[in-house]
Design an enzyme around this catalytic site. Sequence first.
Site, PDB file in Angstrom:
ATOM      1  N   ALA A  29      42.829  72.061  51.557  1.00  0.00           N
ATOM      2  CA  ALA A  29      41.661  71.398  52.141  1.00  0.00           C
ATOM      3  C   ALA A  29      41.878  69.893  52.165  1.00  0.00           C
ATOM      4  O   ALA A  29      42.967  69.409  51.825  1.00  0.00           O
ATOM      5  CB  ALA A  29      40.412  71.747  51.339  1.00  0.00           C
ATOM      6  N   ASN A  30      40.879  69.145  52.586  1.00  0.00           N
ATOM      7  CA  ASN A  30      40.956  67.682  52.531  1.00  0.00           C
ATOM      8  C   ASN A  30      39.568  67.119  52.227  1.00  0.00           C
ATOM      9  O   ASN A  30      38.603  67.873  52.106  1.00  0.00           O
ATOM     10  CB  ASN A  30      41.538  67.122  53.833  1.00  0.00           C
ATOM     11  CG  ASN A  30      40.675  67.461  55.030  1.00  0.00           C
ATOM     12  OD1 ASN A  30      39.541  67.000  55.140  1.00  0.00           O
ATOM     13  ND2 ASN A  30      41.190  68.292  55.930  1.00  0.00           N
ATOM     14  N   ARG A  31      39.457  65.812  52.129  1.00  0.00           N
ATOM     15  CA  ARG A  31      38.224  65.177  51.634  1.00  0.00           C
ATOM     16  C   ARG A  31      37.172  64.915  52.706  1.00  0.00           C
ATOM     17  O   ARG A  31      36.191  64.233  52.445  1.00  0.00           O
ATOM     18  CB  ARG A  31      38.564  63.850  50.953  1.00  0.00           C
ATOM     19  CG  ARG A  31      39.344  64.009  49.685  1.00  0.00           C
ATOM     20  CD  ARG A  31      39.491  62.663  48.974  1.00  0.00           C
ATOM     21  NE  ARG A  31      40.459  62.748  47.900  1.00  0.00           N
ATOM     22  CZ  ARG A  31      40.213  63.272  46.708  1.00  0.00           C
ATOM     23  NH1 ARG A  31      39.017  63.763  46.438  1.00  0.00           N
ATOM     24  NH2 ARG A  31      41.166  63.316  45.786  1.00  0.00           N
ATOM     25  N   ALA A  95      38.549  66.844  60.584  1.00  0.00           N
ATOM     26  CA  ALA A  95      39.811  66.556  59.906  1.00  0.00           C
ATOM     27  C   ALA A  95      40.544  67.887  59.750  1.00  0.00           C
ATOM     28  O   ALA A  95      40.461  68.554  58.716  1.00  0.00           O
ATOM     29  CB  ALA A  95      39.549  65.916  58.549  1.00  0.00           C
TER      30      ALA A  95
END
Length: 219
Positions: A29-31, A95
């Site tokens: 995942a990412n932020r 994103a």
Amino acid sequence: GSAYPLKGRKVIVTAGPTHEPIDPVRYIANRSSGKQGFEIAGALARLGADVVLVAGPTIEHTPDGVTRVDVETAWQMQAAVRKALPADTVICVAAVADWRVDAEAEQKMKKTRDGLPNLTLVENPDILAGISIMTTGRPELVIGFAAETENVVEHARAKRDRKKCDWIVANDVSGATGIMGGTENQVYLITEDSEEAWPRAGKDLVAAKLADKIAERLG
Ligand code: C5P
């Protein structure tokens, strides 16, 4: 002009991160919080647009008047966008994870004494680039986002050329800015022939300003 300048216009917005599964309990995942994309979807709906918001996993609430489609992975996001086409505008704010694990393990991966697991990564489809190069039924205005940590405008202009989208909204997400996950944003709007630096403001104000620009362009 009219209070609803985008009435009769269809817009697709992608927002949030994607989650790429490793096994039934783990993922990459990412932020990304999804905040900016959700604000944009809401701002466009307030101008009268018919908005489909394709959202990765996030805790954000669905803005009023927006049709939301929830997805997890980049592949699902691309499929949902394609299903929602045709549209006058597509705004890719998500994103999207650049890579996924080539094959999700069917069972939870176990710790063993014989070493560490090997994850093979493969590239995800680029949703923005795919739409930008459509030969029939290409949306009139395709907008991408660029999160950069240095030389923001220069990198964003190169990204605009590479992805063949019409506009890029670029921001500096380097550590000290507090932008990723925060409530404020400071962006540059890069078009075919211009670049504007917008003042730092709440993500809701940035969204409203972008929605106005889109309405102006679609006329
Ligand atoms: O290449 P980069 O990820 O920095 O490009 C960012 C832009 O491309 C964003 O608009 C993002 O939503 C879009 N993108 C996409 N699909 C990907 C990767 C990025 O739509 N797989």
